[in-house]
Design an enzyme around this catalytic site. Structure first.
Site, short mmCIF file in Angstrom:
data_model
loop_
_atom_site.label_atom_id
_atom_site.label_comp_id
_atom_site.label_asym_id
_atom_site.label_seq_id
_atom_site.Cartn_x
_atom_site.Cartn_y
_atom_site.Cartn_z
N ARG A 260 0.85 -1.18 -0.09
CA ARG A 260 -0.02 -0.06 0.07
C ARG A 260 0.91 1.31 -0.05
NH1 ARG A 260 -1.81 -3.62 3.89
NH2 ARG A 260 -4.15 -4.40 3.44
N LYS A 284 -2.24 -2.31 7.88
CA LYS A 284 -3.20 -1.60 8.50
C LYS A 284 -3.45 -2.16 9.86
CE LYS A 284 -6.51 -0.90 4.61
NZ LYS A 284 -7.90 -1.11 4.11
N HIS A 355 -3.04 2.03 -5.79
CA HIS A 355 -3.56 0.78 -5.68
C HIS A 355 -3.65 0.05 -6.99
CE1 HIS A 355 -4.71 -0.34 -1.69
NE2 HIS A 355 -5.71 -1.36 -2.33
N ARG A 358 -0.96 -2.63 -6.69
CA ARG A 358 -1.25 -3.81 -5.96
C ARG A 358 -2.29 -4.71 -6.59
NH1 ARG A 358 -1.28 -4.97 -0.26
NH2 ARG A 358 -3.34 -5.39 0.90
N HIS A 381 -3.78 -9.55 3.64
CA HIS A 381 -5.22 -9.61 3.87
C HIS A 381 -5.39 -10.37 5.15
CE1 HIS A 381 -6.18 -8.33 -0.62
NE2 HIS A 381 -6.04 -7.44 0.37
N TYR A 390 -10.37 -11.08 -6.50
CA TYR A 390 -9.22 -11.18 -7.82
C TYR A 390 -9.64 -12.51 -8.54
CZ TYR A 390 -6.58 -7.55 -5.48
OH TYR A 390 -6.24 -6.44 -5.12
#
Length: 410
Positions: A260, A284, A355, A358, A381, A390
């Protein structure tokens, strides 16, 4: 009698006043932060003039405050020009860093009842929840607008809030917003109402009254930049310049590691384990993820550190190219790098943001046979549902699942 501040910076006379002994260290401080000679000279002249003015006023070092800087600008014979106020702010910041003057005490401006609640909520998010600065910035105006909608300029009593207040505010506001802003609005409002219940100001679960913004799961396809476009973009960067060397390393980290933008700009020197060939990423919610460091990414970062990174005490890997030299204060700086680089290369990318790299890495991994679990592990994730989108990228595989059109020739 001239006074030499540095080899190439001279004053016509020695500085006087309570700040005189700090003028030379101030010039060195500016130099360490990457200010050019012209800017340094202007700021040193401003500091010397301010010091002399303080002496004429009979003020000591311990008396100095931000108000004296404002008064000095008004008292001078010449009109203030662009950069004068900033020069004095830099001087005061330097003096505070040396403990020469006291930290500025903010004036009591008697915030409104709404602002008092917004500030308390902000402290809760920062200190108790440890949320990212960008998240707090997004939530704050929503809460302010909601409280103004319900209480106006009067006293704020959260105990008086009802479910009807919540639903009417959301219905009125989100009708004018795009999907992303609408979801931020409802998420921020749920967060605030949960906080109010946590404090005991609200006894019922008003967060449950916040309407849900329709957002069908997996309804869109990730907008990913293609591998060929990434190669063209990287090839277009002039790595012989300090800025190009830095930009190449940052973009390569985005493309090869799927980081990110916040993870790139906050990367610190200690996060790279050169011996083990690993990079430690803080994602995150402070989640730490250890990734193998690809050879080309490591070489690009090492090239930047050896040849192009300014000498600076900051532990950030990537630094701004304009004074004050320091790490990026947010993700906008890297976003600007991407937009500028895409435009220069003439690439019609899916978006102008970070993004897409990514998404591009995830799409390439999927086509290369990686499982969704492996992709999610690389991207950091926490839930497989986040990675599931995806699965829609591999269009060739999806076509094999398509039913024949009724009546189609066999």
């Amino acid at each position: 009698m001239k006074c030499f501040i540095k080899d190439d910076l001279v004053l016509s006379r020695p500085p006087e006043g309570p700040v005189a002994s700090y003028i030379v260290p101030f010039a060195e401080w500016l130099g360490d932060r990457g200010y050019g000679l012209v800017s340094m000279r202007n700021q040193v002249l401003m500091a010397a003039g301010f010091s002399k003015w303080l002496g004429h006023k009979g003020l000591e070092l311990s008396d100095i405050s931000g108000d004296h800087a404002r008064r000095y600008l008004l008292d001078r014979a010449q009109r203030p020009k662009l950069g004068d106020a900033a020069a004095l702010r830099h001087l005061l910041a330097f003096l505070r860093s040396q403990n020469a003057i006291a930290e500025e005490i903010e004036a009591d401006h008697n915030p409104s009842p709404v602002e008092q609640h917004v500030q308390a909520y902000e402290w809760y998010l920062r200190d108790a929840r440890a949320l990212a600065r960008e998240t707090i910035i997004n939530y704050r105006p929503v809460v302010r607008e909601f409280l103004n909608y319900r209480f106006g300029d009067g006293e704020v009593s959260l105990a008086q809030l009802r479910a009807d207040d919540v639903t009417k505010f959301v219905q009125q506001k989100v009708s004018r917003l795009n999907l992303r802003r609408a979801k931020i609005t409802t998420t921020a409002l749920r967060s605030f109402l949960s906080y109010a219940r946590f404090r005991g100001d609200v006894t019922s679960d008003l967060a449950a009254a916040v309407p849900i913004v329709a957002n069908w799961s997996l309804s869109s396809i990730p907008r990913a930049i293609g591998r060929d476009e990434v190669s063209r973009l990287l090839a277009s960067i002039d790595r012989d310049t300090p800025i190009g060397c830095r930009d190449y390393a940052m973009i390569l980290a985005l493309a090869r590691l799927g980081l990110r933008s916040s993870e790139v700009v906050t990367l610190e020197l200690d996060d790279i384990d050169w011996v083990a060939g690993e990079i430690h990423v803080v994602g995150k919610n402070g989640q730490r993820n250890d990734l193998p460091l690809p050879a080309d990414v490591g070489e690009a970062i090492a090239d930047y550190l050896r040849k192009s990174r300014p000498r600076n005490a900051s532990r950030r890997v990537f630094l701004r190219d304009k004074a004050p030299i320091r790490g990026f204060t947010g993700q906008c700086g890297l976003g600007s790098v991407i937009r500028r680089s895409l435009k220069r290369a003439g690439i019609d990318a899916p978006t102008m943001g970070t993004h897409q790299f990514r998404h591009g890495l995830a799409s390439e991994m999927l086509r290369g046979g990686a499982s969704l679990g492996e992709i999610g592990e690389v991207l950091g994730h926490r839930h497989v549902q986040t990675t599931a989108i995806y699965a829609k990228v591999d269009l060739d595989a999806l076509r094999t699942l398509a039913l024949p059109w009724p009546g189609e020739a066999q």
